[in-house]
Design a protein around this motif. Sequence first.
Motif, PDB file in Angstrom:
ATOM      1  N   ILE A 168       0.855  -1.189   0.000  1.00 17.32           N
ATOM      2  CA  ILE A 168       0.000   0.000   0.000  1.00 17.32           C
ATOM      3  C   ILE A 168       0.888   1.236   0.000  1.00 17.32           C
ATOM      4  O   ILE A 168       1.782   1.370   0.842  1.00 17.32           O
ATOM      5  N   PRO A 169       0.704   2.158  -0.922  1.00 17.27           N
ATOM      6  CA  PRO A 169       1.564   3.353  -0.987  1.00 17.27           C
ATOM      7  C   PRO A 169       1.558   4.126   0.331  1.00 17.27           C
ATOM      8  O   PRO A 169       0.497   4.388   0.909  1.00 17.27           O
ATOM      9  N   ARG A 170       2.726   4.480   0.786  1.00 18.90           N
ATOM     10  CA  ARG A 170       2.829   5.253   2.028  1.00 18.90           C
ATOM     11  C   ARG A 170       2.241   6.651   1.863  1.00 18.90           C
ATOM     12  O   ARG A 170       1.945   7.321   2.856  1.00 18.90           O
ATOM     13  N   GLU A 171       2.108   7.101   0.620  1.00 19.73           N
ATOM     14  CA  GLU A 171       1.518   8.414   0.389  1.00 19.73           C
ATOM     15  C   GLU A 171       0.103   8.507   0.961  1.00 19.73           C
ATOM     16  O   GLU A 171      -0.340   9.587   1.381  1.00 19.73           O
ATOM     17  N   LEU A 172      -0.612   7.371   0.989  1.00 21.84           N
ATOM     18  CA  LEU A 172      -1.955   7.367   1.567  1.00 21.84           C
ATOM     19  C   LEU A 172      -1.906   7.659   3.063  1.00 21.84           C
ATOM     20  O   LEU A 172      -2.724   8.421   3.590  1.00 21.84           O
ATOM     21  N   ASP A 173      -0.930   7.049   3.749  1.00 18.83           N
ATOM     22  CA  ASP A 173      -0.763   7.314   5.180  1.00 18.83           C
ATOM     23  C   ASP A 173      -0.366   8.770   5.429  1.00 18.83           C
ATOM     24  O   ASP A 173      -0.868   9.417   6.362  1.00 18.83           O
ATOM     25  N   GLU A 174       0.534   9.269   4.576  1.00 16.76           N
ATOM     26  CA  GLU A 174       0.988  10.651   4.762  1.00 16.76           C
ATOM     27  C   GLU A 174      -0.142  11.635   4.477  1.00 16.76           C
ATOM     28  O   GLU A 174      -0.288  12.650   5.182  1.00 16.76           O
ATOM     29  N   ALA A 175      -0.991  11.325   3.477  1.00 19.72           N
ATOM     30  CA  ALA A 175      -2.123  12.198   3.180  1.00 19.72           C
ATOM     31  C   ALA A 175      -3.112  12.206   4.340  1.00 19.72           C
ATOM     32  O   ALA A 175      -3.670  13.263   4.699  1.00 19.72           O
ATOM     33  N   LYS A 189      -9.339   3.373   8.887  1.00 28.47           N
ATOM     34  CA  LYS A 189      -9.992   4.025   7.755  1.00 28.47           C
ATOM     35  C   LYS A 189      -9.353   3.693   6.406  1.00 28.47           C
ATOM     36  O   LYS A 189     -10.017   3.745   5.364  1.00 28.47           O
ATOM     37  N   ILE A 190      -8.056   3.355   6.417  1.00 25.44           N
ATOM     38  CA  ILE A 190      -7.352   3.125   5.153  1.00 25.44           C
ATOM     39  C   ILE A 190      -6.830   1.694   5.041  1.00 25.44           C
ATOM     40  O   ILE A 190      -7.184   0.954   4.127  1.00 25.44           O
TER      41      ILE A 190
END
Length: 286
Positions: A168-175, A189-190
């Motif tokens: 899973i792209p870490r960008e989702l966590d950072e967003a 949630k993600i």
Amino acid sequence: MERKKTISNIIYHVLVCAFGLVMIYPLVWMVMSSFKDTNTIFTTATSLIPEKFTLQNYVNGWKGFAKVGFGTFFKNSLFISITATIGTVLSSSVVAYGFARCKFPGRKLLFAAMLASMMLPAQVLMIPQYLWYQKLNWVGTNLPLIVPYCFAIQGFFVYMMTNFIEGIPRELDEAAKIDGANAVQTFFKITLPYMLFVMTPYLITQFTGNINNFNVIFLLSGGNPTPVDATAGKTDLLVTWLYKLTVDKQYYNIGAVIGILTFIILAVGALFTYRRSKSYKEEGGF
């Protein structure tokens, strides 16, 4: 040349069909035996077709004994399987999230230990587990069938979820962090929805495995403590009741009915659940 190919195909299909008949014969025999009288189930074992069809076995199998029947044992099995599956999902996903997203001392060592635990046969662990649960006074109850699954004892699921989370792209966590979500909110949630999207078939397999895990179920519970008409206990599950009906009481026809009903309910339930899941409806969407 063409003739040899035709002969080879005929031999191949004959062998495959013969092997298939050998594999499916016990299931067909069980189905047909469920329509036989108890007294004739073995005297006519070589004949699939009953001399006299009867549905009384299905009536007795559903009603059970002493007003405790199929519904009670299925409810017990359903409760334990659902609880254990939920415990497996939550605990394994939390541990996997830690392995995939958190950096801490000894992480690689713990992950290697988790992988090593997958190499141990379940039979090797049964006796130590039994002795441990016996000291906790859990033997004879259903606690060993529920509580351990809440502590990520399924190494396979932890391993699978860890690899999936790493994809899973870490960008989702950072967003999510930029939007004000903390680690717990990000997980629920993600990460967790994405995991459920992909792992629904594995969870269905885990659920059915919890119902059919006879070795562990019978060793740790045995249907104790309350006997019901000397055929089962009120805490019995489907597999332990089936064992007692056939091995202890020789009610093979009713045992065949219980096996058939269990198979039908699990098969229909699994197909219904999977076809309503996002894994099926949005296949390839991830």
